[in-house]
Design a protein around this motif. Structure first.
Motif, PDB file in Angstrom:
ATOM      1  N   TRP A   5       0.830  -1.204   0.000  1.00 30.50           N
ATOM      2  CA  TRP A   5       0.000   0.000   0.000  1.00 30.50           C
ATOM      3  C   TRP A   5       0.864   1.255   0.000  1.00 30.50           C
ATOM      4  O   TRP A   5       1.969   1.256   0.511  1.00 30.50           O
ATOM      5  CB  TRP A   5      -0.852   0.041   1.264  1.00 30.50           C
ATOM      6  CG  TRP A   5      -1.726  -1.134   1.457  1.00 30.50           C
ATOM      7  CD1 TRP A   5      -1.386  -2.329   2.025  1.00 30.50           C
ATOM      8  CD2 TRP A   5      -3.079  -1.254   1.067  1.00 30.50           C
ATOM      9  NE1 TRP A   5      -2.450  -3.181   2.029  1.00 30.50           N
ATOM     10  CE2 TRP A   5      -3.515  -2.542   1.445  1.00 30.50           C
ATOM     11  CE3 TRP A   5      -3.975  -0.399   0.445  1.00 30.50           C
ATOM     12  CZ2 TRP A   5      -4.807  -2.984   1.209  1.00 30.50           C
ATOM     13  CZ3 TRP A   5      -5.261  -0.841   0.227  1.00 30.50           C
ATOM     14  CH2 TRP A   5      -5.664  -2.125   0.604  1.00 30.50           C
ATOM     15  N   ARG A   6       0.302   2.322  -0.560  1.00 27.92           N
ATOM     16  CA  ARG A   6       0.935   3.637  -0.469  1.00 27.92           C
ATOM     17  C   ARG A   6      -0.183   4.669  -0.452  1.00 27.92           C
ATOM     18  O   ARG A   6      -1.292   4.417  -0.935  1.00 27.92           O
ATOM     19  CB  ARG A   6       1.887   3.882  -1.633  1.00 27.92           C
ATOM     20  CG  ARG A   6       1.198   3.877  -2.996  1.00 27.92           C
ATOM     21  CD  ARG A   6       2.223   4.058  -4.138  1.00 27.92           C
ATOM     22  NE  ARG A   6       1.628   3.727  -5.422  1.00 27.92           N
ATOM     23  CZ  ARG A   6       1.563   2.515  -5.956  1.00 27.92           C
ATOM     24  NH1 ARG A   6       2.066   1.481  -5.318  1.00 27.92           N
ATOM     25  NH2 ARG A   6       0.996   2.322  -7.126  1.00 27.92           N
ATOM     26  N   ALA A   7       0.127   5.824   0.102  1.00 27.77           N
ATOM     27  CA  ALA A   7      -0.853   6.915   0.105  1.00 27.77           C
ATOM     28  C   ALA A   7      -1.093   7.352  -1.339  1.00 27.77           C
ATOM     29  O   ALA A   7      -0.156   7.444  -2.127  1.00 27.77           O
ATOM     30  CB  ALA A   7      -0.342   8.086   0.932  1.00 27.77           C
ATOM     31  N   LYS A   8      -2.347   7.578  -1.673  1.00 27.91           N
ATOM     32  CA  LYS A   8      -2.674   8.064  -3.028  1.00 27.91           C
ATOM     33  C   LYS A   8      -2.425   9.568  -3.064  1.00 27.91           C
ATOM     34  O   LYS A   8      -2.689  10.295  -2.115  1.00 27.91           O
ATOM     35  CB  LYS A   8      -4.129   7.753  -3.369  1.00 27.91           C
ATOM     36  CG  LYS A   8      -4.487   8.211  -4.763  1.00 27.91           C
ATOM     37  CD  LYS A   8      -5.323   7.217  -5.481  1.00 27.91           C
ATOM     38  CE  LYS A   8      -5.614   7.767  -6.867  1.00 27.91           C
ATOM     39  NZ  LYS A   8      -5.939   6.737  -7.785  1.00 27.91           N
ATOM     40  N   TRP A  20      -5.839   5.333  -0.366  1.00 24.72           N
ATOM     41  CA  TRP A  20      -4.623   4.546  -0.597  1.00 24.72           C
ATOM     42  C   TRP A  20      -4.678   3.881  -1.951  1.00 24.72           C
ATOM     43  O   TRP A  20      -5.745   3.683  -2.522  1.00 24.72           O
ATOM     44  CB  TRP A  20      -4.473   3.470   0.477  1.00 24.72           C
ATOM     45  CG  TRP A  20      -4.449   4.045   1.848  1.00 24.72           C
ATOM     46  CD1 TRP A  20      -3.365   4.487   2.542  1.00 24.72           C
ATOM     47  CD2 TRP A  20      -5.574   4.270   2.686  1.00 24.72           C
ATOM     48  NE1 TRP A  20      -3.748   4.975   3.760  1.00 24.72           N
ATOM     49  CE2 TRP A  20      -5.107   4.860   3.885  1.00 24.72           C
ATOM     50  CE3 TRP A  20      -6.939   4.060   2.555  1.00 24.72           C
ATOM     51  CZ2 TRP A  20      -5.942   5.210   4.927  1.00 24.72           C
ATOM     52  CZ3 TRP A  20      -7.774   4.411   3.593  1.00 24.72           C
ATOM     53  CH2 TRP A  20      -7.279   4.970   4.766  1.00 24.72           C
ATOM     54  N   THR A  22      -2.942   0.459  -4.080  1.00 30.69           N
ATOM     55  CA  THR A  22      -2.153  -0.764  -3.954  1.00 30.69           C
ATOM     56  C   THR A  22      -1.120  -0.818  -5.069  1.00 30.69           C
ATOM     57  O   THR A  22      -1.221  -0.088  -6.059  1.00 30.69           O
ATOM     58  CB  THR A  22      -3.035  -2.025  -4.040  1.00 30.69           C
ATOM     59  OG1 THR A  22      -3.512  -2.158  -5.379  1.00 30.69           O
ATOM     60  CG2 THR A  22      -4.189  -1.978  -3.066  1.00 30.69           C
TER      61      THR A  22
END
Length: 70
Positions: A5-8, A20, A22
């Motif tokens: 996951w990463r912050a959008k 977030w 993927t």
């Protein structure tokens, strides 16, 4: 399968709160309406494909969808 996951971020590079992305391109948004509900949007889509009130189900739904589309 482990999902990363990463912050959008928006077009200006700013982090979008409660949103977030993927590594597979799915977007997950935490909505409060007034209860918490997570919307999951497939890569390349504009509208959510799935909703769940259970945070633990988000990864399971994405994993199942990836397997179904493979």
């Amino acid at each position: 399968m482990s999902i990363k996951w990463r912050a959008k971020r928006n077009a200006q590079g700013q982090i979008i709160p409660s949103c977030w992305e993927t590594d597979g391109g799915y977007t997950v948004v935490e909505n409060r309406t007034p209860e918490v509900c997570y919307s999951i949007t497939r890569p390349g889509e504009k509208a959510p494909s799935f909703y769940t009130p259970d945070r633990q189900q988000v990864s399971a739904l994405i994993d199942a969808d990836e397997r179904a589309l493979a």
